[in-house]
Write an enzyme that holds these catalytic residues in place. Structure first.
Site, mmCIF file in Angstrom:
data_model
loop_
_atom_site.group_PDB
_atom_site.id
_atom_site.type_symbol
_atom_site.label_atom_id
_atom_site.label_comp_id
_atom_site.label_asym_id
_atom_site.label_seq_id
_atom_site.Cartn_x
_atom_site.Cartn_y
_atom_site.Cartn_z
ATOM 1 N N ASP A 17 -2.200 0.357 3.842
ATOM 2 C CA ASP A 17 -0.728 0.261 3.899
ATOM 3 C C ASP A 17 -0.150 -0.137 5.258
ATOM 4 O OD1 ASP A 17 -1.143 1.131 1.323
ATOM 5 O OD2 ASP A 17 0.024 2.966 1.488
ATOM 6 N N LYS A 115 -0.870 -0.597 -5.247
ATOM 7 C CA LYS A 115 -0.823 0.724 -5.893
ATOM 8 C C LYS A 115 0.614 1.225 -5.900
ATOM 9 C CE LYS A 115 -1.830 2.920 -1.523
ATOM 10 N NZ LYS A 115 -0.497 3.515 -1.345
ATOM 11 N N CYS A 160 -1.564 8.526 2.426
ATOM 12 C CA CYS A 160 -2.438 7.581 1.725
ATOM 13 C C CYS A 160 -3.854 7.552 2.279
ATOM 14 C CB CYS A 160 -1.788 6.203 1.691
ATOM 15 S SG CYS A 160 -0.352 6.226 0.581
HETATM 16 C C1 VGL Z 1 2.737 6.514 1.753
HETATM 17 C C2 VGL Z 1 4.407 7.968 1.320
HETATM 18 C C3 VGL Z 1 4.835 7.217 0.254
HETATM 19 C C4 VGL Z 1 1.563 6.150 2.608
HETATM 20 C C5 VGL Z 1 3.127 5.740 0.684
HETATM 21 O O1 VGL Z 1 1.212 4.951 2.672
HETATM 22 O O2 VGL Z 1 1.004 7.067 3.251
HETATM 23 N N1 VGL Z 1 3.366 7.636 2.049
HETATM 24 N N2 VGL Z 1 4.184 6.093 -0.054
#
Ligand code: VGL
Ligand code: ZN
Length: 218
Positions: A17, A115, A160
């Protein structure tokens, strides 16, 4: 001193991410999120095999506080699969915030795994969605490719990265988190909880410097 790790063809780097919304200026900015990008670029050069994950939500996603009138971000609610943290709207499909950071340079990445695309289920982990049942297909992919060790880096350490590392173990891969190539959010002690959990599951946290230089032949 931490052991040194020699990277082989059975190792994969999972880059989690690295998107604009998780970096300063983004809607769910992780403090210092942008700082890990140069380190991740150079780490990626030591791996023949790299997989990128991309948080990728439809508008009106269940994890967005805006989908629950009166609820502020960072509060939790109970949903069908348990407790869910509510987030500011982030990584909405095909918006600028969902894009990878422009300075992320990993041209040899072999897979981009999206995702969080089911409106009613969040997905922190790259392996299972938050109901802990719906598979993303990543475990099967990694197994078919013959990988046995998964090195993780990216955002956020306590969400994540944490859930992905945990599920990698559950799927019988070795999971190793490169801690200085991660940054966390820290909601209600989630950083400390993550470290404790990693220790109890045998998930090692190592510095990037523990990875030997040199690229295995592709
Ligand atoms: C994430 C919160 C919501 C992450 C993704 O990438 O850690 N955290 N969506
Ligand atoms: Zn998300």
């Amino acid at each position: 001193m931490t052991d040194k790790f020699t990277i082989s063809d059975r190792d994969v780097l999972l880059v989690v991410d690295i998107q604009d919304d998780f970096c300063p200026g983004g809607s769910l900015a992780v403090p210092g999120g942008d700082e890990v990008v140069p380190l991740i670029n150079s780490l990626a050069g030591k791996f023949s095999h790299v997989v990128l994950t991309q948080d990728w939500h439809p508008r009106g996603h269940l994890s967005f506080a805006s989908s629950h009138p009166g609820k502020p971000p960072y509060q939790t609610i109970e949903v069908s699969y348990g407790t869910q943290v509510l987030w500011p709207d982030h990584c909405v499909q095909a918006t600028a915030g969902a894009a990878f950071r422009k300075d992320l340079e990993i041209p040899h990445a072999e897979l981009v795994l999206r995702k969080g695309y089911h409106r009613e289920i969040d997905s922190y982990s790259a392996f299972y969605e938050n109901d802990r049942k719906t598979h993303t297909g990543l475990a099967g992919y990694l197994r078919e490719r013959g990988f046995t060790r998964i090195f993780l880096a990216g955002l956020a350490f306590d969400f994540c990265v944490r859930y992905s590392a945990e599920d990698a173990r559950r799927e019988d891969f070795e999971a190793i988190v490169i801690e200085d190539a991660c940054r966390g959010i820290d909601v209600d002690g989630s950083m400390a909880d993550t470290r404790e959990l990693f220790t109890s599951l045998g998930i090692r946290c190592i510095p990037a410097s523990a990875i030997e230089d040199g690229l295995v032949s592709p």
